[in-house]
Design a protein around this motif. Structure first.
Motif, PDB file in Angstrom:
ATOM      1  N   TYR A  46       0.885  -1.177   0.098  1.00  0.00           N
ATOM      2  CA  TYR A  46      -0.028   0.011   0.115  1.00  0.00           C
ATOM      3  C   TYR A  46       0.860   1.098   0.028  1.00  0.00           C
ATOM      4  CZ  TYR A  46       1.217  -0.278   5.103  1.00  0.00           C
ATOM      5  OH  TYR A  46       1.902  -0.566   5.913  1.00  0.00           O
ATOM      6  N   THR A  47       0.343   2.494  -0.428  1.00  0.00           N
ATOM      7  CA  THR A  47       1.145   3.679  -0.234  1.00  0.00           C
ATOM      8  C   THR A  47       0.678   4.388   0.830  1.00  0.00           C
ATOM      9  OG1 THR A  47      -0.508   4.783  -1.946  1.00  0.00           O
ATOM     10  CG2 THR A  47       1.502   3.592  -2.814  1.00  0.00           C
ATOM     11  N   VAL A  48       1.412   5.164   1.513  1.00  0.00           N
ATOM     12  CA  VAL A  48       1.220   6.285   2.493  1.00  0.00           C
ATOM     13  C   VAL A  48       1.975   7.693   2.039  1.00  0.00           C
ATOM     14  CG1 VAL A  48       1.668   6.909   4.898  1.00  0.00           C
ATOM     15  CG2 VAL A  48       1.505   4.478   4.161  1.00  0.00           C
ATOM     16  N   SER A  49       0.895   8.619   1.897  1.00  0.00           N
ATOM     17  CA  SER A  49       1.301  10.035   1.196  1.00  0.00           C
ATOM     18  C   SER A  49       0.857  10.911   2.376  1.00  0.00           C
ATOM     19  CB  SER A  49       0.367   9.999   0.338  1.00  0.00           C
ATOM     20  OG  SER A  49       0.427   9.194  -0.965  1.00  0.00           O
ATOM     21  N   ILE A  50       1.944  11.835   2.403  1.00  0.00           N
ATOM     22  CA  ILE A  50       1.987  12.967   3.572  1.00  0.00           C
ATOM     23  C   ILE A  50       2.446  14.242   2.621  1.00  0.00           C
ATOM     24  CG2 ILE A  50       2.960  13.965   5.389  1.00  0.00           C
ATOM     25  CD1 ILE A  50       3.930  11.135   5.978  1.00  0.00           C
ATOM     26  N   PRO A  51       1.352  15.154   2.560  1.00  0.00           N
ATOM     27  CA  PRO A  51       1.648  16.436   2.020  1.00  0.00           C
ATOM     28  C   PRO A  51       2.695  17.153   2.657  1.00  0.00           C
ATOM     29  CG  PRO A  51      -0.788  16.289   2.433  1.00  0.00           C
ATOM     30  CD  PRO A  51      -0.055  15.205   3.140  1.00  0.00           C
ATOM     31  N   SER A  52       3.738  17.867   2.057  1.00  0.00           N
ATOM     32  CA  SER A  52       4.700  18.543   2.357  1.00  0.00           C
ATOM     33  C   SER A  52       4.694  19.964   2.056  1.00  0.00           C
ATOM     34  CB  SER A  52       6.069  18.074   2.124  1.00  0.00           C
ATOM     35  OG  SER A  52       6.949  19.113   2.573  1.00  0.00           O
ATOM     36  N   LEU A  53       4.181  20.956   2.931  1.00  0.00           N
ATOM     37  CA  LEU A  53       4.113  22.413   2.384  1.00  0.00           C
ATOM     38  C   LEU A  53       5.647  22.897   2.351  1.00  0.00           C
ATOM     39  CD1 LEU A  53       1.287  23.652   4.829  1.00  0.00           C
ATOM     40  CD2 LEU A  53       1.351  23.290   2.287  1.00  0.00           C
ATOM     41  N   GLN A  54       6.540  22.397   3.220  1.00  0.00           N
ATOM     42  CA  GLN A  54       7.782  22.788   3.063  1.00  0.00           C
ATOM     43  C   GLN A  54       8.433  22.654   1.769  1.00  0.00           C
ATOM     44  OE1 GLN A  54      10.385  21.136   6.004  1.00  0.00           O
ATOM     45  NE2 GLN A  54      12.169  22.398   5.557  1.00  0.00           N
ATOM     46  N   HIS A  55       8.137  21.226   1.079  1.00  0.00           N
ATOM     47  CA  HIS A  55       8.884  20.971  -0.185  1.00  0.00           C
ATOM     48  C   HIS A  55       7.867  21.162  -1.409  1.00  0.00           C
ATOM     49  CE1 HIS A  55      11.226  18.627   2.811  1.00  0.00           C
ATOM     50  NE2 HIS A  55      12.210  19.146   2.309  1.00  0.00           N
ATOM     51  N   HIS A  56       6.881  21.706  -1.099  1.00  0.00           N
ATOM     52  CA  HIS A  56       5.579  21.845  -1.944  1.00  0.00           C
ATOM     53  C   HIS A  56       5.433  20.785  -3.124  1.00  0.00           C
ATOM     54  CE1 HIS A  56       5.608  26.073  -0.904  1.00  0.00           C
ATOM     55  NE2 HIS A  56       6.894  26.236  -1.273  1.00  0.00           N
ATOM     56  N   ARG A  57       5.233  19.646  -2.158  1.00  0.00           N
ATOM     57  CA  ARG A  57       5.137  18.215  -2.980  1.00  0.00           C
ATOM     58  C   ARG A  57       4.397  17.231  -2.008  1.00  0.00           C
ATOM     59  NH1 ARG A  57      10.543  16.689  -5.405  1.00  0.00           N
ATOM     60  NH2 ARG A  57      10.757  18.997  -5.562  1.00  0.00           N
ATOM     61  N   ILE A  58       3.881  16.209  -2.576  1.00  0.00           N
ATOM     62  CA  ILE A  58       3.596  15.122  -1.745  1.00  0.00           C
ATOM     63  C   ILE A  58       4.690  13.982  -1.492  1.00  0.00           C
ATOM     64  CG2 ILE A  58       1.844  13.329  -1.546  1.00  0.00           C
ATOM     65  CD1 ILE A  58      -0.097  15.095  -3.365  1.00  0.00           C
ATOM     66  N   LEU A  59       5.121  13.596  -0.401  1.00  0.00           N
ATOM     67  CA  LEU A  59       5.740  12.940  -0.139  1.00  0.00           C
ATOM     68  C   LEU A  59       4.883  11.150   0.000  1.00  0.00           C
ATOM     69  CD1 LEU A  59       8.107  14.634   2.298  1.00  0.00           C
ATOM     70  CD2 LEU A  59       8.542  14.231   0.001  1.00  0.00           C
ATOM     71  N   SER A  60       5.624  10.116  -0.559  1.00  0.00           N
ATOM     72  CA  SER A  60       4.758   9.061  -0.557  1.00  0.00           C
ATOM     73  C   SER A  60       5.900   7.993  -0.249  1.00  0.00           C
ATOM     74  CB  SER A  60       3.981   8.695  -1.893  1.00  0.00           C
ATOM     75  OG  SER A  60       2.973   9.668  -1.935  1.00  0.00           O
ATOM     76  N   ARG A  61       5.393   6.681   0.427  1.00  0.00           N
ATOM     77  CA  ARG A  61       6.110   5.682   0.707  1.00  0.00           C
ATOM     78  C   ARG A  61       5.255   4.459   0.290  1.00  0.00           C
ATOM     79  NH1 ARG A  61      10.353   7.332   3.695  1.00  0.00           N
ATOM     80  NH2 ARG A  61       9.873   9.261   5.078  1.00  0.00           N
ATOM     81  N   VAL A  62       5.813   3.525  -0.214  1.00  0.00           N
ATOM     82  CA  VAL A  62       5.353   2.226  -0.632  1.00  0.00           C
ATOM     83  C   VAL A  62       5.623   1.103   0.398  1.00  0.00           C
ATOM     84  CG1 VAL A  62       5.269   0.340  -2.085  1.00  0.00           C
ATOM     85  CG2 VAL A  62       5.398   2.728  -3.190  1.00  0.00           C
ATOM     86  N   CYS A  63       4.769   0.792   1.202  1.00  0.00           N
ATOM     87  CA  CYS A  63       4.942  -0.102   2.116  1.00  0.00           C
ATOM     88  C   CYS A  63       4.282  -1.489   1.904  1.00  0.00           C
ATOM     89  CB  CYS A  63       4.185   0.325   3.446  1.00  0.00           C
ATOM     90  SG  CYS A  63       4.717   2.017   4.233  1.00  0.00           S
ATOM     91  N   VAL A  64       5.109  -2.634   2.667  1.00  0.00           N
ATOM     92  CA  VAL A  64       4.422  -3.789   2.714  1.00  0.00           C
ATOM     93  C   VAL A  64       4.274  -4.255   3.965  1.00  0.00           C
ATOM     94  CG1 VAL A  64       4.795  -6.242   1.798  1.00  0.00           C
ATOM     95  CG2 VAL A  64       5.788  -4.055   0.397  1.00  0.00           C
ATOM     96  N   ALA A  65       3.130  -5.122   4.202  1.00  0.00           N
ATOM     97  CA  ALA A  65       2.763  -5.459   5.608  1.00  0.00           C
ATOM     98  C   ALA A  65       2.422  -6.997   5.512  1.00  0.00           C
ATOM     99  CB  ALA A  65       1.509  -4.705   6.116  1.00  0.00           C
ATOM    100  N   GLU A  66       3.035  -7.711   6.488  1.00  0.00           N
ATOM    101  CA  GLU A  66       2.490  -9.342   6.541  1.00  0.00           C
ATOM    102  C   GLU A  66       1.360  -9.151   7.401  1.00  0.00           C
ATOM    103  OE1 GLU A  66       4.634 -13.250   7.888  1.00  0.00           O
ATOM    104  OE2 GLU A  66       5.353 -11.445   8.567  1.00  0.00           O
ATOM    105  N   LEU A  67       0.201 -10.043   6.770  1.00  0.00           N
ATOM    106  CA  LEU A  67      -1.068 -10.004   7.254  1.00  0.00           C
ATOM    107  C   LEU A  67      -1.120 -10.723   8.640  1.00  0.00           C
ATOM    108  CD1 LEU A  67      -3.327 -10.237   4.077  1.00  0.00           C
ATOM    109  CD2 LEU A  67      -2.711  -8.055   5.680  1.00  0.00           C
ATOM    110  N   ALA A  68      -0.386 -11.862   8.768  1.00  0.00           N
ATOM    111  CA  ALA A  68      -0.353 -12.753  10.012  1.00  0.00           C
ATOM    112  C   ALA A  68       0.064 -11.804  11.372  1.00  0.00           C
ATOM    113  CB  ALA A  68       0.325 -13.968   9.633  1.00  0.00           C
ATOM    114  N   THR A  69       1.002 -11.089  11.159  1.00  0.00           N
ATOM    115  CA  THR A  69       1.685 -10.425  12.339  1.00  0.00           C
ATOM    116  C   THR A  69       1.467  -8.782  12.223  1.00  0.00           C
ATOM    117  OG1 THR A  69       3.634 -10.101  10.997  1.00  0.00           O
ATOM    118  CG2 THR A  69       3.197 -12.280  12.353  1.00  0.00           C
TER     119      THR A  69
END
Length: 81
Positions: A46-69
């Motif tokens: 999944y992706t997690v996005s955070i707007p950055s006013l300081q950098h005038h852009r959206i910072l996003s991270r692609v994350c992977v999670a193990e469903l069992a744990t």
């Protein structure tokens, strides 16, 4: 004693200070999107996005999670203008 603890648990959120949401609060919210389940059903990306006013852009991270744990691994950092 149980009832006192229960009363404390119920009363604590009610005593929290209420206020209107501000722009700074809204812009600080993270957005989780585009969940993709692995073929074996054990992982979700999944992706997690955070707007950055300081950098005038959206910072996003692609994350992977193990469903069992429910362990989450950050895999890739992206940014958009």
């Amino acid at each position: 004693m149980r009832y006192a603890c229960l009363l404390l648990l119920i009363a604590a959120p009610l005593a929290a200070q209420k206020r209107a949401i501000k722009f700074e609060d809204f812009i600080a919210l993270k957005s989780v999107s585009d969940p993709q389940l692995s073929p074996d059903g054990k992982w979700v990306a999944y992706t997690v996005s955070i707007p950055s006013l300081q950098h005038h852009r959206i910072l996003s991270r692609v994350c992977v999670a193990e469903l069992a744990t429910v362990k989450s691994l950050q895999t890739l950092r992206l940014s958009w203008s």
